[in-house]
Design an enzyme around this catalytic site. Structure first.
Site, PDB file in Angstrom:
ATOM      1  N   ARG A 188     -20.146  -4.635 -13.308  1.00 30.91           N
ATOM      2  CA  ARG A 188     -20.744  -3.603 -14.157  1.00 30.91           C
ATOM      3  C   ARG A 188     -22.241  -3.521 -13.826  1.00 30.91           C
ATOM      4  O   ARG A 188     -22.856  -4.531 -13.435  1.00 30.91           O
ATOM      5  CB  ARG A 188     -20.591  -3.981 -15.626  1.00 30.91           C
ATOM      6  CG  ARG A 188     -19.175  -3.833 -16.138  1.00 30.91           C
ATOM      7  CD  ARG A 188     -18.799  -2.371 -16.316  1.00 30.91           C
ATOM      8  NE  ARG A 188     -17.498  -2.183 -16.920  1.00 30.91           N
ATOM      9  CZ  ARG A 188     -16.406  -1.810 -16.257  1.00 30.91           C
ATOM     10  NH1 ARG A 188     -16.436  -1.616 -14.965  1.00 30.91           N
ATOM     11  NH2 ARG A 188     -15.259  -1.623 -16.900  1.00 30.91           N
ATOM     12  N   HIS A 207     -19.044   4.440  -8.852  1.00 27.65           N
ATOM     13  CA  HIS A 207     -18.014   3.766  -9.656  1.00 27.65           C
ATOM     14  C   HIS A 207     -16.608   4.241  -9.255  1.00 27.65           C
ATOM     15  O   HIS A 207     -15.819   4.688 -10.096  1.00 27.65           O
ATOM     16  CB  HIS A 207     -18.261   4.014 -11.151  1.00 27.65           C
ATOM     17  CG  HIS A 207     -17.627   2.981 -12.040  1.00 27.65           C
ATOM     18  ND1 HIS A 207     -18.213   2.477 -13.175  1.00 27.65           N
ATOM     19  CD2 HIS A 207     -16.426   2.354 -11.957  1.00 27.65           C
ATOM     20  CE1 HIS A 207     -17.412   1.605 -13.757  1.00 27.65           C
ATOM     21  NE2 HIS A 207     -16.314   1.500 -13.022  1.00 27.65           N
TER      22      HIS A 207
HETATM   23  C1  OXD Z   1     -12.332  -0.352 -14.910  1.00 30.51           C
HETATM   24  C2  OXD Z   1     -13.312   0.387 -14.141  1.00 30.51           C
HETATM   25  O1  OXD Z   1     -12.683  -1.147 -15.777  1.00 30.51           O
HETATM   26  O2  OXD Z   1     -12.962   1.441 -13.569  1.00 30.51           O
HETATM   27  O3  OXD Z   1     -11.136  -0.172 -14.632  1.00 30.51           O
HETATM   28  O4  OXD Z   1     -14.455  -0.023 -14.059  1.00 30.51           O
END
Ligand code: OXD
Length: 308
Positions: free
Chosen positions: A223, A271
């Protein structure tokens, strides 16, 4: 029995089609066409705001539509409602592909050659065998383990770090805060696949970068909140780090004009490392609904006290 899907709209039709064919007994609804919310027993969601959850009095299970659950406010989910994370073959394969791509690109200097080509420069770098590189994976959950298994096929030297000890064949294993410095020492390439929790927020910081082998590279597929951006930029500028591959940022999207957009040694993707694939995710989720209906334990329930 009502199931409400409140997530990524483009893939909603594939979810609905799977349930229509394989679970015609379930009333599968797609947000915002949710009907009477008081009938909803199973919710598949990315965001689940408190005021929305409060309108679902019969909710039995909250399924995160992604692997992570850090976007869910646990305090808004009634204590008797289990939160299940998405663990499905498509999401695992996607992550393995992306990390393998990033590792091989770094290992074989692909980003340097792209830059050299744009300048018309023909300059060879030494080719190092995979066995000379040490790769460390932080986070040995289902994704971290799958990534290590694939990287092993190339012959890299592998190590893994986790909050609690996990022993994996062919991987040197490290656990807990006390073993973190030893784990980091000697890593040429570090991959972050940790869940985001109060303990891991900002873990990719100056101290950590300083403990890696000088010139190491970092891949963040966890993240954005794991990374202290200013520390990364300083470590890249000083040469302590050679490159960073970032699939996640904080915030997302990254504001225009942010230095990470244009830093010559940052490779940024929006992402997309891995995405839940309805074809493989829907059967897994349906099986969990069936377990719930039979009163059996569910798989992949998260531990709220740990945050993952
Ligand atoms: C997930 C993401 O948590 O796409 O699946 O980050």
């Amino acid at each position: 029995m009502s199931v409400l899907y409140r997530s990524d709209a483009p893939r909603a039709a594939a979810w609905a089609a799977y349930f229509a064919e394989h679970a015609p007994d379930l009333d599968f609804r797609v947000w915002p066409d949710a009907g009477d919310l008081s009938e909803v027993e199973y919710l598949i969601a990315w965001q689940a705001p408190g005021e929305f959850l409060a309108a679902l009095p019969r909710l039995k299970v909250l399924f995160s539509s992604g692997a992570g659950v850090d976007h869910i406010d646990f305090s808004a989910v009634p204590p008797h409602v289990p939160v299940v994370r998405m663990v499905e073959p498509g999401i695992i394969d996607g992550m393995v592909e992306y990390v393998t791509f990033a590792v091989l690109a770094l290992h074989r200097d692909a980003f340097d050659y792209v830059a050299a080509q744009s300048k018309g420069t023909w300059a060879q770098s030494e080719v190092w065998p995979a066995s000379t590189r040490t790769i460390g994976v932080m986070g040995l959950g289902v994704l971290g383990r799958a990534v290590l298994e694939r990287l092993a096929t190339f012959g890299f030297r592998l190590r893994g770090w986790n909050r609690s000890r996990r022993t994996l064949p062919g991987v040197e294993s490290f656990a807990g805060a006390e073993e973190l410095p030893v784990f980091l020492r000697g890593c040429d390439l570090l991959i972050c696949l940790l869940p985001l929790t109060d303990q891991t927020q900002g873990i990719l910081n100056a101290n950590l970068f300083g403990a890696l082998r000088p010139g190491a590279a970092v891949i963040n597929v966890g993240r954005g909140g794991h990374l202290v951006q200013a520390d990364l930029l300083a470590a890249l500028d000083s040469g302590q780090l050679s490159r960073a591959v970032l699939d996640v940022t904080d915030p997302e999207p990254l504001p225009s004009g942010h230095r990470l957009w244009t830093h010559p040694r940052v490779f940024l993707t929006p992402h997309i490392a891995s995405m839940t694939q309805p074809d493989t995710a829907a059967p897994v989720l349906l099986e969990n609904i069936r377990r719930s209906q039979r009163g059996e334990p569910l798989s992949d329930v998260i531990d709220r006290s740990q945050g993952y």
